[in-house]
Motif scaffolding. Sequence first.
Motif, PDB file in Angstrom:
ATOM      1  N   GLY A   1       0.775  -1.238   0.000  1.00 26.59           N
ATOM      2  CA  GLY A   1       0.000   0.000   0.000  1.00 26.59           C
ATOM      3  C   GLY A   1       0.799   1.277   0.000  1.00 26.59           C
ATOM      4  O   GLY A   1       0.242   2.340  -0.275  1.00 26.59           O
ATOM      5  N   ALA A   2       2.088   1.237   0.316  1.00 31.71           N
ATOM      6  CA  ALA A   2       2.889   2.461   0.339  1.00 31.71           C
ATOM      7  C   ALA A   2       4.305   2.140  -0.119  1.00 31.71           C
ATOM      8  O   ALA A   2       4.782   1.016   0.039  1.00 31.71           O
ATOM      9  CB  ALA A   2       2.909   3.087   1.735  1.00 31.71           C
ATOM     10  N   GLY A   3       4.974   3.142  -0.652  1.00 30.41           N
ATOM     11  CA  GLY A   3       6.338   2.940  -1.115  1.00 30.41           C
ATOM     12  C   GLY A   3       6.942   4.243  -1.593  1.00 30.41           C
ATOM     13  O   GLY A   3       6.301   5.303  -1.558  1.00 30.41           O
ATOM     14  N   TRP A   4       8.173   4.152  -2.050  1.00 33.89           N
ATOM     15  CA  TRP A   4       8.897   5.340  -2.495  1.00 33.89           C
ATOM     16  C   TRP A   4       8.349   5.830  -3.833  1.00 33.89           C
ATOM     17  O   TRP A   4       8.149   5.059  -4.767  1.00 33.89           O
ATOM     18  CB  TRP A   4      10.384   5.028  -2.644  1.00 33.89           C
ATOM     19  N   CYS A   5       8.086   7.130  -3.899  1.00 32.43           N
ATOM     20  CA  CYS A   5       7.590   7.754  -5.132  1.00 32.43           C
ATOM     21  C   CYS A   5       8.738   8.499  -5.799  1.00 32.43           C
ATOM     22  O   CYS A   5       9.288   9.447  -5.212  1.00 32.43           O
ATOM     23  CB  CYS A   5       6.435   8.715  -4.817  1.00 32.43           C
ATOM     24  N   ARG A   6       9.097   8.091  -6.996  1.00 35.58           N
ATOM     25  CA  ARG A   6      10.212   8.716  -7.689  1.00 35.58           C
ATOM     26  C   ARG A   6       9.886  10.131  -8.164  1.00 35.58           C
ATOM     27  O   ARG A   6      10.796  10.914  -8.450  1.00 35.58           O
ATOM     28  CB  ARG A   6      10.632   7.855  -8.883  1.00 35.58           C
ATOM     29  N   VAL A   7       8.607  10.440  -8.265  1.00 34.22           N
ATOM     30  CA  VAL A   7       8.203  11.791  -8.667  1.00 34.22           C
ATOM     31  C   VAL A   7       8.155  12.707  -7.455  1.00 34.22           C
ATOM     32  O   VAL A   7       8.724  13.792  -7.437  1.00 34.22           O
ATOM     33  CB  VAL A   7       6.832  11.764  -9.373  1.00 34.22           C
ATOM     34  N   GLY A   8       7.465  12.262  -6.405  1.00 41.87           N
ATOM     35  CA  GLY A   8       7.337  13.067  -5.199  1.00 41.87           C
ATOM     36  C   GLY A   8       8.562  13.063  -4.315  1.00 41.87           C
ATOM     37  O   GLY A   8       8.669  13.871  -3.392  1.00 41.87           O
ATOM     38  N   LYS A   9       9.500  12.126  -4.572  1.00 44.89           N
ATOM     39  CA  LYS A   9      10.739  12.007  -3.809  1.00 44.89           C
ATOM     40  C   LYS A   9      10.490  11.738  -2.323  1.00 44.89           C
ATOM     41  O   LYS A   9      11.195  12.248  -1.448  1.00 44.89           O
ATOM     42  CB  LYS A   9      11.611  13.268  -3.960  1.00 44.89           C
ATOM     43  N   LYS A  10       9.487  10.921  -2.034  1.00 44.43           N
ATOM     44  CA  LYS A  10       9.207  10.544  -0.651  1.00 44.43           C
ATOM     45  C   LYS A  10       8.289   9.328  -0.662  1.00 44.43           C
ATOM     46  O   LYS A  10       7.748   8.947  -1.713  1.00 44.43           O
ATOM     47  CB  LYS A  10       8.554  11.688   0.118  1.00 44.43           C
ATOM     48  N   ASN A  11       8.123   8.721   0.506  1.00 48.74           N
ATOM     49  CA  ASN A  11       7.187   7.610   0.614  1.00 48.74           C
ATOM     50  C   ASN A  11       5.757   8.136   0.544  1.00 48.74           C
ATOM     51  O   ASN A  11       5.406   9.105   1.223  1.00 48.74           O
ATOM     52  CB  ASN A  11       7.382   6.867   1.948  1.00 48.74           C
ATOM     53  N   LEU A  12       4.948   7.480  -0.284  1.00 48.19           N
ATOM     54  CA  LEU A  12       3.557   7.882  -0.452  1.00 48.19           C
ATOM     55  C   LEU A  12       2.656   6.655  -0.399  1.00 48.19           C
ATOM     56  O   LEU A  12       3.061   5.552  -0.789  1.00 48.19           O
ATOM     57  CB  LEU A  12       3.345   8.596  -1.794  1.00 48.19           C
ATOM     58  N   VAL A  13       1.434   6.858   0.078  1.00 54.26           N
ATOM     59  CA  VAL A  13       0.424   5.806   0.020  1.00 54.26           C
ATOM     60  C   VAL A  13      -0.085   5.734  -1.412  1.00 54.26           C
ATOM     61  O   VAL A  13      -0.629   6.703  -1.932  1.00 54.26           O
ATOM     62  CB  VAL A  13      -0.735   6.099   0.989  1.00 54.26           C
ATOM     63  N   HIS A  14       0.128   4.595  -2.064  1.00 51.35           N
ATOM     64  CA  HIS A  14      -0.330   4.454  -3.451  1.00 51.35           C
ATOM     65  C   HIS A  14      -1.599   3.617  -3.538  1.00 51.35           C
ATOM     66  O   HIS A  14      -2.203   3.505  -4.601  1.00 51.35           O
ATOM     67  CB  HIS A  14       0.762   3.848  -4.327  1.00 51.35           C
ATOM     68  N   ASP A  15      -2.003   3.010  -2.419  1.00 52.07           N
ATOM     69  CA  ASP A  15      -3.238   2.228  -2.393  1.00 52.07           C
ATOM     70  C   ASP A  15      -3.829   2.329  -0.989  1.00 52.07           C
ATOM     71  O   ASP A  15      -3.290   1.765  -0.034  1.00 52.07           O
ATOM     72  CB  ASP A  15      -2.952   0.772  -2.747  1.00 52.07           C
ATOM     73  N   GLU A  16      -4.923   3.088  -0.861  1.00 49.92           N
ATOM     74  CA  GLU A  16      -5.535   3.293   0.451  1.00 49.92           C
ATOM     75  C   GLU A  16      -6.114   2.006   1.017  1.00 49.92           C
ATOM     76  O   GLU A  16      -6.168   1.822   2.232  1.00 49.92           O
ATOM     77  CB  GLU A  16      -6.644   4.356   0.359  1.00 49.92           C
ATOM     78  N   GLN A  17      -6.556   1.100   0.170  1.00 46.14           N
ATOM     79  CA  GLN A  17      -7.135  -0.173   0.617  1.00 46.14           C
ATOM     80  C   GLN A  17      -6.475  -1.326  -0.132  1.00 46.14           C
ATOM     81  O   GLN A  17      -7.072  -1.932  -1.023  1.00 46.14           O
ATOM     82  CB  GLN A  17      -8.656  -0.171   0.371  1.00 46.14           C
ATOM     83  N   PRO A  18      -5.230  -1.626   0.223  1.00 45.23           N
ATOM     84  CA  PRO A  18      -4.551  -2.731  -0.466  1.00 45.23           C
ATOM     85  C   PRO A  18      -5.250  -4.051  -0.211  1.00 45.23           C
ATOM     86  O   PRO A  18      -5.921  -4.239   0.811  1.00 45.23           O
ATOM     87  CB  PRO A  18      -3.145  -2.711   0.140  1.00 45.23           C
ATOM     88  N   ALA A  19      -5.085  -4.963  -1.133  1.00 41.25           N
ATOM     89  CA  ALA A  19      -5.774  -6.246  -1.063  1.00 41.25           C
ATOM     90  C   ALA A  19      -5.229  -7.119   0.063  1.00 41.25           C
ATOM     91  O   ALA A  19      -4.101  -6.939   0.533  1.00 41.25           O
ATOM     92  CB  ALA A  19      -5.627  -6.981  -2.395  1.00 41.25           C
ATOM     93  N   THR A  20      -6.070  -8.061   0.485  1.00 39.33           N
ATOM     94  CA  THR A  20      -5.619  -9.116   1.389  1.00 39.33           C
ATOM     95  C   THR A  20      -4.581  -9.966   0.661  1.00 39.33           C
ATOM     96  O   THR A  20      -4.717 -10.260  -0.522  1.00 39.33           O
ATOM     97  CB  THR A  20      -6.814  -9.986   1.818  1.00 39.33           C
ATOM     98  N   VAL A  21      -3.518 -10.329   1.368  1.00 41.63           N
ATOM     99  CA  VAL A  21      -2.460 -11.114   0.743  1.00 41.63           C
ATOM    100  C   VAL A  21      -2.344 -12.463   1.449  1.00 41.63           C
ATOM    101  O   VAL A  21      -2.686 -12.606   2.622  1.00 41.63           O
ATOM    102  CB  VAL A  21      -1.102 -10.374   0.779  1.00 41.63           C
ATOM    103  N   THR A  22      -1.871 -13.433   0.711  1.00 41.58           N
ATOM    104  CA  THR A  22      -1.747 -14.793   1.259  1.00 41.58           C
ATOM    105  C   THR A  22      -0.349 -15.320   1.016  1.00 41.58           C
ATOM    106  O   THR A  22       0.365 -14.892   0.106  1.00 41.58           O
ATOM    107  CB  THR A  22      -2.760 -15.748   0.608  1.00 41.58           C
ATOM    108  N   GLY A  23       0.047 -16.251   1.853  1.00 35.18           N
ATOM    109  CA  GLY A  23       1.335 -16.900   1.716  1.00 35.18           C
ATOM    110  C   GLY A  23       1.354 -18.162   2.546  1.00 35.18           C
ATOM    111  O   GLY A  23       0.311 -18.629   3.013  1.00 35.18           O
ATOM    112  N   VAL A  24       2.532 -18.726   2.759  1.00 30.80           N
ATOM    113  CA  VAL A  24       2.651 -19.943   3.547  1.00 30.80           C
ATOM    114  C   VAL A  24       3.839 -19.827   4.500  1.00 30.80           C
ATOM    115  O   VAL A  24       4.807 -19.115   4.229  1.00 30.80           O
ATOM    116  CB  VAL A  24       2.825 -21.205   2.668  1.00 30.80           C
ATOM    117  N   ILE A  25       3.737 -20.525   5.618  1.00 34.33           N
ATOM    118  CA  ILE A  25       4.815 -20.655   6.593  1.00 34.33           C
ATOM    119  C   ILE A  25       5.342 -22.085   6.525  1.00 34.33           C
ATOM    120  O   ILE A  25       4.562 -23.040   6.531  1.00 34.33           O
ATOM    121  CB  ILE A  25       4.313 -20.350   8.021  1.00 34.33           C
ATOM    122  N   ARG A  26       6.653 -22.232   6.470  1.00 31.68           N
ATOM    123  CA  ARG A  26       7.283 -23.552   6.411  1.00 31.68           C
ATOM    124  C   ARG A  26       8.457 -23.584   7.374  1.00 31.68           C
ATOM    125  O   ARG A  26       9.058 -22.546   7.680  1.00 31.68           O
ATOM    126  CB  ARG A  26       7.787 -23.843   5.003  1.00 31.68           C
TER     127      ARG A  26
END
Length: 507
Positions: free
Chosen positions: A333-358
């Motif tokens: 949902g947030a990361g470095w913006c090369r235009v704004g030269k700072k961290n910006l929220v690029h997705d106010e409602q990022p999706a649910t993510v899934t993974g696994v633990i091993r």
Amino acid sequence: MDPAGIASLADNSANFANRLTHIKENHKFQLNGRKGHREENPANGLAHIVNEIKGKHQLKYVYVWHAITGYWGGVRPGADGMEHYESKMQYPVSSPGVQKNEPCDALNSITTNGLGLVNPDRVFSFYNELHAYLASAGIDGVKVDVQNILETLGAGHGGRVLLARKYHQALEASIARNFRDNGIICCMSHNTDNLYSSKRSAVVRASDDFWPRDPASHTIHIASVAYNTVFLGEFMQPDWDMFHSVHPMAEYHAAARAVGGCAIYVSDKPGNHDFNLLKKLVLPDGSILRAKLPGRPTRDCLFSDPARDGKSILKIWNLNEHSGVIGAFNCQGAGWCRVGKKNLVHDEQPATVTGVIRAQDVHHLATVAADGWNGDVIVYSHIGGEVTCLPKNASLPVTLKTREYEVFTVVPLKKLDNGVSFAAVGLIGMFNSGGAVTAVRYVEDAGVEVRVRGSGTVGAYSSAKPARVVVDSEATEFSYDDGCGLVTFELAVPEQELYSWTISIEY
């Protein structure tokens, strides 16, 4: 921008132009101090504050901040009592690449107003006199900031590499002379000149600052420090910076520190603390359940982008004496913006993510397992409170909504002589529960002996209900969940007491 915000920026810019005028404290830190007067009695200077902090508030250690050049704007040339440092005004020259990638208010202010740079041949004298005075006042170490400024000041000093080498050699020699236990934290020190010139410094900030009011900063803070540690963790102890225990993202930050293998410190406003949260990190005596290694991303995360690809979980692994720990974070949902030269929220409602633990997510887990380990593990989830048996090469699904996290304790499963399978989880109320288990001994035909430090609810997995649980030679009540095999019982110790228990699980 509102007037208050403009005023704040102006204050900061002015602060970056300030220069050090003396190695001793000003009147604000003196007992009965008054402006324009310097207290000559050392006991009425910084020492009286340190003594009060340590005596009244039971703090064991006090560190002082200073920039590598003394202060943001260096040391004022010609200041009374400072002439022998031979400070001269210089104006930083930053590379076009740095300026293009991330313009910096601090650097711009120093570039405009100049910096009083101590003569590199006199800098040991400066550090030694500064640190000797601090040590005489009861200070235990220093946090040395703004180290990257040296790469902009190399002109006339043989280049930036030589300048950084001279400053760091002098700095570390002074630390060794004046502070026991190598009392230094390095900050703003990620340029290679500093890192490769640091021979004795052991602790280095691996992240940007904790920005409590910047909603874009929190997820990327955790992601960036984990990936930075892949490099820094090979030769430094990465420092994950402070955080607030009273904050919407407090638990998220706290969980990351618990798996980071780092020191844990908060910058709460005095009297404004979430002690229920802090008790998941800190034992009654003030110690923490610190994992053994710097926390790094798991192998399957190394080439993903958990901040902006919309699908990946960030997993950070670490080792305890007898278990592993994995922190799982939704950093999307947030990361470095090369235009704004700072961290910006690029997705106010990022999706649910899934993974696994091993089990394989925890490198070197076999080194803390009992002899003959076959690869099977128990996984305990801190938030879910669930116990899962994972056979070798099996995986546990994990799903995280936006800004959610989970911490998993991964314990190698041991099959006892009586056929019972056992795993000591630890203090399950703590984020890093397995950090409380300091020793495990398997007693032939009798059961298991476990050493645990701290207090709270102890959890262990057993495939069969124990006959009894004995704590320091006294039988104690315990609960057993037939469904998942979780054994739980309580350890209660007086506040402020470090205590280690010997626990016997008998069948």
